[in-house]
Design an enzyme around this catalytic site. Structure first.
Site, PDB file in Angstrom:
ATOM      1  N   ARG A 213       0.861  -1.206   0.000  1.00 18.26           N
ATOM      2  CA  ARG A 213       0.000   0.000   0.000  1.00 18.26           C
ATOM      3  C   ARG A 213       0.882   1.236   0.000  1.00 18.26           C
ATOM      4  O   ARG A 213       0.572   2.242  -0.632  1.00 18.26           O
ATOM      5  CB  ARG A 213      -0.890  -0.024   1.234  1.00 18.26           C
ATOM      6  CG  ARG A 213      -1.852  -1.184   1.181  1.00 18.26           C
ATOM      7  CD  ARG A 213      -2.687  -1.248   2.445  1.00 18.26           C
ATOM      8  NE  ARG A 213      -3.483  -2.442   2.432  1.00 18.26           N
ATOM      9  CZ  ARG A 213      -3.616  -3.272   3.468  1.00 18.26           C
ATOM     10  NH1 ARG A 213      -3.007  -3.010   4.610  1.00 18.26           N
ATOM     11  NH2 ARG A 213      -4.376  -4.336   3.363  1.00 18.26           N
ATOM     12  N   PHE A 229     -11.779  -3.293  -5.493  1.00 12.83           N
ATOM     13  CA  PHE A 229     -11.699  -4.395  -4.522  1.00 12.83           C
ATOM     14  C   PHE A 229     -11.001  -3.865  -3.267  1.00 12.83           C
ATOM     15  O   PHE A 229      -9.991  -4.398  -2.821  1.00 12.83           O
ATOM     16  CB  PHE A 229     -10.938  -5.598  -5.088  1.00 12.83           C
ATOM     17  CG  PHE A 229     -11.406  -6.075  -6.442  1.00 12.83           C
ATOM     18  CD1 PHE A 229     -12.488  -6.944  -6.548  1.00 12.83           C
ATOM     19  CD2 PHE A 229     -10.771  -5.660  -7.608  1.00 12.83           C
ATOM     20  CE1 PHE A 229     -12.908  -7.404  -7.802  1.00 12.83           C
ATOM     21  CE2 PHE A 229     -11.190  -6.101  -8.861  1.00 12.83           C
ATOM     22  CZ  PHE A 229     -12.256  -6.980  -8.952  1.00 12.83           C
ATOM     23  N   ASP A 251     -16.139  -1.843  -3.490  1.00 14.89           N
ATOM     24  CA  ASP A 251     -16.171  -3.233  -3.013  1.00 14.89           C
ATOM     25  C   ASP A 251     -17.631  -3.640  -2.928  1.00 14.89           C
ATOM     26  O   ASP A 251     -18.509  -2.799  -2.734  1.00 14.89           O
ATOM     27  CB  ASP A 251     -15.515  -3.339  -1.628  1.00 14.89           C
ATOM     28  CG  ASP A 251     -15.035  -4.755  -1.328  1.00 14.89           C
ATOM     29  OD1 ASP A 251     -13.812  -4.993  -1.353  1.00 14.89           O
ATOM     30  OD2 ASP A 251     -15.881  -5.636  -1.067  1.00 14.89           O
ATOM     31  N   ASP A 300      -7.078  -5.084  -6.865  1.00 15.01           N
ATOM     32  CA  ASP A 300      -6.631  -6.102  -5.898  1.00 15.01           C
ATOM     33  C   ASP A 300      -7.760  -7.111  -5.681  1.00 15.01           C
ATOM     34  O   ASP A 300      -8.339  -7.183  -4.589  1.00 15.01           O
ATOM     35  CB  ASP A 300      -6.225  -5.412  -4.583  1.00 15.01           C
ATOM     36  CG  ASP A 300      -5.649  -6.400  -3.584  1.00 15.01           C
ATOM     37  OD1 ASP A 300      -5.192  -7.482  -4.000  1.00 15.01           O
ATOM     38  OD2 ASP A 300      -5.664  -6.080  -2.377  1.00 15.01           O
ATOM     39  N   CYS A 340      -3.707 -12.721  -6.260  1.00 10.74           N
ATOM     40  CA  CYS A 340      -3.354 -13.547  -5.100  1.00 10.74           C
ATOM     41  C   CYS A 340      -3.660 -15.017  -5.368  1.00 10.74           C
ATOM     42  O   CYS A 340      -3.719 -15.816  -4.444  1.00 10.74           O
ATOM     43  CB  CYS A 340      -4.063 -13.046  -3.841  1.00 10.74           C
ATOM     44  SG  CYS A 340      -5.840 -13.130  -3.939  1.00 10.74           S
TER      45      CYS A 340
END
Ligand code: SAH
Length: 396
Positions: A213, A229, A251, A300, A340
């Site tokens: 970040r 996200f 989100d 993300d 991820c």
């Protein structure tokens, strides 16, 4: 103790200290059939002793290995040694502070397959993901309570790994106080976050992005940023702290956006931040049609590929959002894009972003490559422990 005997030629990964033995590698069991989570020895077809681990009758990973030393029993003392070593590693990183947060134990990578322990300002959140760890819950709780004397230890064993092990989800207080609804933690760069340990996603926060970040925030001074996200707004909080002009955080989870607003208040941020509860795929299309423009876009997303069979679909998903995001960037703008999914390699991920740039007819330069934070170490013998990859690209 039962002995797991491998098929001829299947000993190589075990000799090379990979901690998993798959069902397909096992020829037979010698001795009494092991109970769930029980200690077993592993032998080559030749009869040579190889390693010691814990049995599981649930997932395809039948044995998770803990030691390659025939004289080392898998007992409470081993669990204690490994936990203490893992904690010591975080202390040396300077990440174990009173009001901080970090991953204290990262399962296989710390020599304790199936155990995750995260630290949040005096509280511990534990995930017991395998039959062996579920069986040793009392020992783990005792060791953690004695070693760290935390305010409370809370179990959040709810992951898909647990389902594969044939274990029901389990959550609740294991020791000490129940964590309050909102715990305040200080993350790298002196960023304060509001975390809900009992009902938030994962163990409450995405600790693996803590340093990234900050790397992204470097590009956010005076910027208009779009945080896709966003969860509890890690990237938004970092960006606004360095003086972003405006941020939109998106989100689907309303409760995540509530934590984001709590986080902004904790950091006394005055920058206008719009929180949007929406599906990112749809919202990016809408912004493209409206010809909206940003200086920084963060992508993300959650894990798109949980199995090998899902990789192709995941690839299309990543391509889609990266392509849309490139359309929204002003010339010279920054795309910070992450994956991820452990099954999507960094090579493949770079190729996907390359394809997106080509289709968007934009030229993109990689400025920085990112990975998970150092409290999520990668054991050389277990490369599967590396899952997060990110690219910071300048897009012309
Ligand atoms: N960037 C965050 C972590 C993101 S985790 C941080 O730094 O902490 C992924 C997030 O994506 C989750 O919060 C989840 O609620 C959200 N999500 C999943 N699918 C989504 C979708 N289709 N549209 C918008 N958000 C989504």
């Amino acid at each position: 103790m039962a002995i797991v005997i491998l098929h001829p030629g299947k000993e190589r990964p075990v000799v090379q200290r990979h901690p998993w033995v798959f069902s397909g590698a096992i020829a037979r069991i010698q001795g009494r059939f092991p109970d769930r989570g029980e200690v077993v020895d592993v032998q080559a077809a030749s009869g040579e002793w190889l390693a010691r681990g814990c049995w599981s009758d649930g997932s395809q990973i039948r044995v998770r290995l803990f030691t390659w030393n025939p004289d080392e029993p898998i007992d409470d003392a081993l669990i204690r040694r490994r936990i203490e070593r893992a904690i010591d590693g975080r202390r040396r990183l300077g990440m174990l502070t009173d009001d901080g947060a970090c991953r204290l134990v990262y399962a296989e990578s710390d020599g304790i397959p199936g155990l995750i322990v995260d630290y949040y300002a005096g509280f511990l959140v534990v995930q017991l993901l395998t039959q062996a760890m579920a069986l040793r819950r009392a020992t783990i709780t005792r060791v953690l309570a004695e070693t760290l004397v935390p305010r409370g230890i809370y179990e959040r064993s709810e992951s898909d790994v647990r389902e594969k092990e044939g274990l029901p989800p389990a959550s609740g207080v294991l020791w000490g106080e129940t964590p309050p609804d909102c715990v305040h933690v200080r993350l790298p760069g002196d960023l304060w976050h509001a975390v809900d340990l009992c009902t938030g996603q994962k163990t409450g926060a995405y600790l693996d992005q803590a340093f990234n970040r900050w790397r992204v925030a470097v590009h956010c001074t005076s910027a208009e940023m779009l945080d896709c996200f966003c969860y509890a707004g890690g990237f938004t909080i970092a960006a606004t702290r360095v003086g972003a002009r405006h941020a939109i955080a998106v989100d689907t989870s309303e409760s995540a956006l509530r934590m984001l607003r709590a986080g902004l208040a904790l950091n006394a941020i005055a920058t206008p931040v719009e929180t949007v509860a929406a599906d990112v795929f749809q919202m990016l299309r809408r912004y493209r049609d409206e010809q909206r423009r940003f200086d920084v876009v963060v992508l993300d997303p959650p894990k798109f590929a949980h199995t090998q069979a899902q990789v192709e679909r995941a690839t299309r998903g990543y391509k889609d959002i990266n392509l849309l995001a490139m359309h929204l960037l002003r010339p010279g703008g920054i795309l910070a894009t992450f994956s991820c999914s452990g099954l999507v390699s960094s090579d493949l991920f770079q190729k996907i972003v390359f394809g997106a740039a080509l289709d968007a007819r934009r030229e993109a330069q990689i400025i920085e490559r990112l990975t998970q934070s150092p409290d999520h170490p990668v054991l050389l013998t277990f490369p599967e422990g590396e899952y997060l990859k990110g690219l910071i690209c300048r897009v012309w």
